[in-house]
Design a protein around this motif. Structure first.
Motif, mmCIF file in Angstrom:
data_model
loop_
_atom_site.group_PDB
_atom_site.id
_atom_site.type_symbol
_atom_site.label_atom_id
_atom_site.label_comp_id
_atom_site.label_asym_id
_atom_site.label_seq_id
_atom_site.Cartn_x
_atom_site.Cartn_y
_atom_site.Cartn_z
ATOM 1 N N LEU A 110 23.266 -14.281 4.821
ATOM 2 C CA LEU A 110 22.788 -15.005 3.632
ATOM 3 C C LEU A 110 21.661 -14.243 2.940
ATOM 4 N N ALA A 111 20.756 -13.661 3.727
ATOM 5 C CA ALA A 111 19.663 -12.872 3.153
ATOM 6 C C ALA A 111 20.212 -11.659 2.410
ATOM 7 N N ALA A 112 21.178 -10.998 3.001
ATOM 8 C CA ALA A 112 21.783 -9.828 2.365
ATOM 9 C C ALA A 112 22.501 -10.227 1.082
ATOM 10 N N ARG A 113 23.208 -11.324 1.126
ATOM 11 C CA ARG A 113 23.939 -11.783 -0.068
ATOM 12 C C ARG A 113 22.970 -12.080 -1.210
ATOM 13 N N GLY A 114 21.876 -12.772 -0.889
ATOM 14 C CA GLY A 114 20.872 -13.080 -1.910
ATOM 15 C C GLY A 114 20.243 -11.827 -2.483
ATOM 16 N N ARG A 115 19.976 -10.875 -1.629
ATOM 17 C CA ARG A 115 19.375 -9.615 -2.083
ATOM 18 C C ARG A 115 20.342 -8.846 -2.983
ATOM 19 N N GLY A 116 21.604 -8.811 -2.607
ATOM 20 C CA GLY A 116 22.601 -8.153 -3.443
ATOM 21 C C GLY A 116 22.744 -8.825 -4.802
ATOM 22 N N GLN A 117 22.661 -10.142 -4.825
ATOM 23 C CA GLN A 117 22.746 -10.878 -6.085
ATOM 24 C C GLN A 117 21.547 -10.593 -6.982
ATOM 25 N N ARG A 118 20.344 -10.470 -6.382
ATOM 26 C CA ARG A 118 19.149 -10.137 -7.179
ATOM 27 C C ARG A 118 19.275 -8.737 -7.782
ATOM 28 N N ILE A 119 19.794 -7.789 -6.996
ATOM 29 C CA ILE A 119 19.972 -6.430 -7.501
ATOM 30 C C ILE A 119 21.015 -6.423 -8.629
ATOM 31 N N ALA A 120 22.105 -7.161 -8.457
ATOM 32 C CA ALA A 120 23.137 -7.234 -9.498
ATOM 33 C C ALA A 120 22.572 -7.851 -10.773
ATOM 34 N N ARG A 121 21.790 -8.919 -10.636
ATOM 35 C CA ARG A 121 21.195 -9.572 -11.802
ATOM 36 C C ARG A 121 20.241 -8.622 -12.534
ATOM 37 N N THR A 122 19.438 -7.887 -11.779
ATOM 38 C CA THR A 122 18.497 -6.946 -12.388
ATOM 39 C C THR A 122 19.244 -5.802 -13.062
ATOM 40 N N THR A 123 20.335 -5.343 -12.465
ATOM 41 C CA THR A 123 21.163 -4.298 -13.085
ATOM 42 C C THR A 123 21.713 -4.803 -14.412
ATOM 43 N N ARG A 124 22.199 -6.040 -14.453
ATOM 44 C CA ARG A 124 22.713 -6.618 -15.708
ATOM 45 C C ARG A 124 21.614 -6.701 -16.767
ATOM 46 N N HIS A 153 24.550 -3.467 -6.995
ATOM 47 C CA HIS A 153 24.345 -2.521 -8.097
ATOM 48 C C HIS A 153 25.672 -1.894 -8.538
ATOM 49 N N CYS A 154 26.447 -1.418 -7.572
ATOM 50 C CA CYS A 154 27.692 -0.699 -7.889
ATOM 51 C C CYS A 154 28.725 -1.578 -8.568
ATOM 52 N N GLN A 155 28.855 -2.819 -8.146
ATOM 53 C CA GLN A 155 29.886 -3.658 -8.760
ATOM 54 C C GLN A 155 29.603 -3.892 -10.232
ATOM 55 N N VAL A 156 28.335 -4.001 -10.606
ATOM 56 C CA VAL A 156 27.994 -4.207 -12.017
ATOM 57 C C VAL A 156 28.223 -2.918 -12.810
ATOM 58 N N MET A 157 27.774 -1.796 -12.258
ATOM 59 C CA MET A 157 27.925 -0.509 -12.958
ATOM 60 C C MET A 157 29.397 -0.155 -13.138
ATOM 61 N N LEU A 158 30.185 -0.323 -12.093
ATOM 62 C CA LEU A 158 31.609 0.005 -12.179
ATOM 63 C C LEU A 158 32.355 -0.938 -13.118
ATOM 64 N N ALA A 159 31.971 -2.209 -13.138
ATOM 65 C CA ALA A 159 32.611 -3.170 -14.042
ATOM 66 C C ALA A 159 32.362 -2.790 -15.504
ATOM 67 N N GLU A 160 31.239 -2.139 -15.765
ATOM 68 C CA GLU A 160 30.921 -1.691 -17.116
ATOM 69 C C GLU A 160 31.476 -0.293 -17.413
ATOM 70 N N GLY A 161 32.085 0.349 -16.414
ATOM 71 C CA GLY A 161 32.630 1.687 -16.596
ATOM 72 C C GLY A 161 31.554 2.765 -16.669
ATOM 73 N N LEU A 162 30.429 2.517 -16.035
ATOM 74 C CA LEU A 162 29.304 3.457 -16.086
ATOM 75 C C LEU A 162 29.228 4.284 -14.804
ATOM 76 N N PRO A 163 28.612 5.461 -14.886
ATOM 77 C CA PRO A 163 28.537 6.329 -13.706
ATOM 78 C C PRO A 163 27.582 5.789 -12.656
ATOM 79 N N LEU A 164 27.914 6.051 -11.409
ATOM 80 C CA LEU A 164 27.025 5.704 -10.304
ATOM 81 C C LEU A 164 26.158 6.922 -9.996
ATOM 82 N N LEU A 165 24.868 6.738 -10.081
ATOM 83 C CA LEU A 165 23.935 7.808 -9.763
ATOM 84 C C LEU A 165 23.625 7.757 -8.273
ATOM 85 N N PRO A 166 23.153 8.860 -7.697
ATOM 86 C CA PRO A 166 22.827 8.829 -6.260
ATOM 87 C C PRO A 166 21.695 7.849 -5.983
#
Length: 155
Positions: free
Chosen positions: A30-44, A74-87
Motif C-alpha cells: 500500500l505504501a509503494a502504491r501510494g508513492r507511485g501514485q504521488r510520482i505519477a501525479r507530479t509527473t502529470r 513516472h514511466c506509465q505517464v511518460m509512455l502514455a504521452e509518447g515521451l522519452p524516458l530519461l535515465p
C-alpha cells in the motif's frame, strides 16, 4: 440421569481475542502504491506545465518495491504521452551531489525538470544546480505533501 456429553452449538463460534490486521507485506504494498501514485501525479503536473524531458531522481532505496513503484508511476505517464524516458538519477540525501559528474550528466541528458522521489533530495540538488549557469532554467520538484502539491525550485 442423562450421562451424555453436552454440546454447546455456539461455543465453537466464540469471538477470537486475537485481532486481525494487515500483514507487513500488505502495508508495504500500500505504501509503494501510494508513492507511485504521488510520482505519477507530479509527473502529470510537470507535463501540464509544458515539461517534456523529466528526469526521475531518487535516493538509494533498501526496498526495491518502493523504487519500482516510483519508476512505474513516472514511466506509465511518460509512455502514455509518447515521451522519452530519461535515465534515473540516484543520489544520497545527506551527501551533496558530486558536481562535475552531475553537471556532465545533466548537460548530456538535457532534462527540463528533475522529479525527486523524496522532498529531502530537492535542497541538495538546488545547492548543486546553482553553481552551473547553463542549468538556470531547470525545475527541481518533489512530490510534496497535502494540498500544497509541489515543492518546486526554479533556477
Amino acid at each position: 440421569m442423562d450421562s451424555r456429553p453436552v454440546v454447546h452449538l455456539f461455543s465453537a463460534l466464540a469471538p477470537s481475542t486475537k485481532t486481525l490486521g494487515p500483514s507487513a507485506e500488505a502495508v508495504r504494498a500500500l505504501a509503494a502504491r501510494g508513492r507511485g501514485q504521488r510520482i505519477a501525479r507530479t509527473t502529470r503536473q510537470l507535463l501540464a506545465l509544458g515539461h517534456r524531458r523529466i528526469m526521475l531522481v531518487s535516493g538509494p532505496e533498501r526496498d526495491a518495491l518502493l523504487t519500482n513503484a516510483d519508476l512505474y508511476g513516472h514511466c506509465q505517464v511518460m509512455l502514455a504521452e509518447g515521451l522519452p524516458l530519461l535515465p534515473r538519477l540516484e543520489l544520497e540525501a545527506a551527501i551533496e551531489p558530486v558536481w562535475p559528474e552531475l553537471a556532465t550528466l545533466l548537460d548530456e541528458v538535457a532534462p527540463t525538470a528533475l522529479l525527486c522521489s523524496r522532498d529531502t533530495l530537492v535542497a541538495g540538488l538546488e545547492a548543486a544546480v546553482r553553481r552551473h549557469a547553463g542549468l538556470a532554467g531547470l525545475v527541481i520538484v518533489g512530490p510534496g505533501s497535502g494540498a500544497a502539491g509541489l515543492v518546486t525550485s526554479r533556477h
